[in-house]
Design a protein around this motif. Structure first.
Motif, short mmCIF file in Angstrom:
data_model
loop_
_atom_site.label_atom_id
_atom_site.label_comp_id
_atom_site.label_asym_id
_atom_site.label_seq_id
_atom_site.Cartn_x
_atom_site.Cartn_y
_atom_site.Cartn_z
N LEU A 41 0.83 -1.21 0.00
CA LEU A 41 0.00 0.00 0.00
C LEU A 41 0.86 1.26 0.00
CD1 LEU A 41 -3.03 0.88 0.24
CD2 LEU A 41 -2.69 0.90 2.72
N HIS A 42 2.02 1.18 0.62
CA HIS A 42 2.90 2.34 0.74
C HIS A 42 4.08 2.26 -0.22
CE1 HIS A 42 0.60 3.67 4.16
NE2 HIS A 42 0.73 2.49 4.72
N SER A 43 3.93 1.44 -1.26
CA SER A 43 4.98 1.29 -2.25
C SER A 43 5.15 2.57 -3.07
CB SER A 43 4.64 0.13 -3.19
OG SER A 43 5.50 0.11 -4.31
N ASP A 44 6.35 2.77 -3.60
CA ASP A 44 6.59 3.89 -4.51
C ASP A 44 5.94 3.65 -5.87
OD1 ASP A 44 8.09 5.27 -2.64
OD2 ASP A 44 9.98 4.35 -3.27
N ASP A 45 5.56 2.41 -6.13
CA ASP A 45 4.89 2.05 -7.37
C ASP A 45 3.39 2.31 -7.20
OD1 ASP A 45 3.66 0.89 -9.54
OD2 ASP A 45 4.69 -1.04 -9.38
N PRO A 46 2.82 3.31 -7.87
CA PRO A 46 1.41 3.63 -7.65
C PRO A 46 0.46 2.50 -8.03
CG PRO A 46 2.29 4.86 -9.52
CD PRO A 46 3.45 4.23 -8.82
N LEU A 47 0.82 1.71 -9.05
CA LEU A 47 -0.04 0.60 -9.44
C LEU A 47 -0.12 -0.44 -8.34
CD1 LEU A 47 0.91 0.10 -13.19
CD2 LEU A 47 -1.09 1.27 -12.24
N LEU A 72 -4.59 7.56 3.04
CA LEU A 72 -5.45 8.66 2.58
C LEU A 72 -4.63 9.89 2.22
CD1 LEU A 72 -8.34 8.39 5.21
CD2 LEU A 72 -8.41 7.67 2.81
N LYS A 73 -3.37 9.91 2.65
CA LYS A 73 -2.47 11.03 2.34
C LYS A 73 -1.39 10.62 1.34
CE LYS A 73 -3.17 13.04 6.95
NZ LYS A 73 -4.08 12.01 7.49
N ASN A 74 -1.59 9.49 0.68
CA ASN A 74 -0.63 9.01 -0.31
C ASN A 74 -0.53 9.99 -1.48
OD1 ASN A 74 0.20 7.20 -2.78
ND2 ASN A 74 0.69 5.99 -0.96
N ASN A 75 0.61 10.03 -2.13
CA ASN A 75 0.79 10.94 -3.26
C ASN A 75 -0.05 10.56 -4.48
OD1 ASN A 75 2.66 12.58 -1.94
ND2 ASN A 75 4.39 11.29 -2.54
N ASP A 76 -0.43 9.29 -4.56
CA ASP A 76 -1.18 8.81 -5.71
C ASP A 76 -2.68 8.86 -5.44
OD1 ASP A 76 -1.44 7.33 -8.32
OD2 ASP A 76 -2.34 5.85 -6.97
N ARG A 80 -5.19 6.66 -2.83
CA ARG A 80 -6.02 7.33 -1.81
C ARG A 80 -7.48 6.91 -1.95
NH1 ARG A 80 -3.15 11.91 -3.73
NH2 ARG A 80 -5.07 12.85 -4.55
N TYR A 81 -7.96 6.86 -3.18
CA TYR A 81 -9.35 6.48 -3.43
C TYR A 81 -9.62 5.05 -2.95
CZ TYR A 81 -13.57 5.14 -5.95
OH TYR A 81 -14.82 4.66 -6.27
N ASN A 82 -8.73 4.13 -3.31
CA ASN A 82 -8.94 2.73 -2.93
C ASN A 82 -8.82 2.54 -1.42
OD1 ASN A 82 -9.43 2.00 -5.54
ND2 ASN A 82 -7.47 0.98 -5.88
N ALA A 83 -7.96 3.33 -0.79
CA ALA A 83 -7.83 3.25 0.67
C ALA A 83 -9.13 3.70 1.34
CB ALA A 83 -6.66 4.10 1.15
N PRO A 198 -7.88 14.26 3.80
CA PRO A 198 -7.77 15.53 3.07
C PRO A 198 -8.43 15.51 1.70
CG PRO A 198 -5.61 14.71 3.79
CD PRO A 198 -6.58 13.60 3.96
N ASN A 199 -8.97 14.37 1.29
CA ASN A 199 -9.53 14.23 -0.05
C ASN A 199 -11.00 14.63 -0.14
OD1 ASN A 199 -7.07 12.73 -1.07
ND2 ASN A 199 -7.72 11.37 0.57
N LEU A 200 -11.56 15.11 0.97
CA LEU A 200 -12.97 15.48 1.00
C LEU A 200 -13.13 16.90 0.44
CD1 LEU A 200 -13.74 14.11 4.58
CD2 LEU A 200 -14.15 12.96 2.40
N ILE A 201 -13.14 17.00 -0.88
CA ILE A 201 -13.12 18.30 -1.55
C ILE A 201 -14.33 19.15 -1.16
CG2 ILE A 201 -13.04 19.48 -3.76
CD1 ILE A 201 -10.54 17.83 -3.03
N SER A 202 -15.51 18.53 -1.13
CA SER A 202 -16.71 19.31 -0.81
C SER A 202 -16.66 19.84 0.62
CB SER A 202 -17.97 18.45 -1.00
OG SER A 202 -17.97 17.35 -0.11
N ILE A 203 -16.01 19.10 1.52
CA ILE A 203 -15.88 19.56 2.90
C ILE A 203 -14.91 20.73 2.98
CG2 ILE A 203 -15.22 18.90 5.24
CD1 ILE A 203 -17.84 17.65 4.22
#
Length: 217
Positions: A41-47, A72-76, A80-83, A198-203
């Motif tokens: 989950l914390h790999s440098d490989d986003p896939l 949820l704070k991952n760069n990818d 973040r979405y899948n988490a 931090p991904n809750l854009i509407s919030i």
């Protein structure tokens, strides 16, 4: 014994068995440990991170919640979405199939706008398992739709007591405070949700709007 397969093996396994969650769940359980998947989950490989997040949605338990919250704070964005998706799935699991089935029934009642019946269903969930945070969170939603603000706040707070990572309950509490005209309390609740996710854009947009309202006073 678990095999520590790399990204290509995990991706291939998931691609070949997409559309059959039960089969994929069994294959993942047989092949990977939760420790493997949280490492990926914390790999440098986003896939690899995305694949691990999706896999944890299927086989993750409460033990992986801290790792998913961190993700949820991952760069990818995909990771973040899948988490986030995995967290909601895990939070909906009480450990008791009958309780989980009642939770699903209650959610369906919410979708059908049968809010009072949903309250009754979620109350049964809570009475059966008082430590199941998602029962309180879902009942809070039903109370919100019924405009029973104090009860919604109470259930949001109980959700957070049982599950301090529950950004949904913080956001829900913020929604109630907005309806009550308690702007500062709403901002604080929303900020707590954003600290976790931090991904809750509407919030985030709601916080900016509420700050503008305060400035006009």
């Amino acid at each position: 014994m678990y095999r520590r397969n790399g990204s290509s093996e995990l991706a291939k396994l998931m691609f070949k068995n997409s559309g059959d969650d039960e089969k994929l769940r069994q294959l993942l359980t047989d092949t990977y440990s939760e420790a493997d998947l949280t490492t990926y989950l914390h790999s440098d490989d986003p896939l690899l991170g995305r694949a691990a997040g999706f896999a944890l949605r299927l086989i993750g338990t409460s033990e992986v919640i801290p790792a998913l919250v961190d993700a949820l704070k991952n760069n990818d964005r995909g990771t973040r979405y899948n988490a986030e998706y995995a967290l909601w799935e895990i939070w909906s699991q009480s450990g008791d199939d009958s309780v989980d089935a009642m939770l699903v029934d209650g959610k369906n009642l919410l979708k059908n706008e049968a809010y009072q019946q949903a309250v009754e269903c979620f109350t049964t969930v809570i009475e059966t398992n008082p430590n199941f945070a998602e029962g309180y969170n879902q009942r809070a939603i039903a109370y919100f739709m019924l405009e029973e603000w104090s009860k919604a706040i109470r259930d949001c707070k109980q959700t957070i007591t049982l599950n301090p990572h529950h950004f949904g309950a913080f956001a829900g509490m913020g929604h109630v405070y907005v309806r009550l005209g308690k702007i500062e309390e709403a901002i604080e609740a929303y900020k707590q949700a954003l600290i976790i996710n931090p991904n809750l854009i509407s919030i985030a947009e709601a916080v900016l709007q509420l700050h503008r309202q305060l400035e006009k006073k």
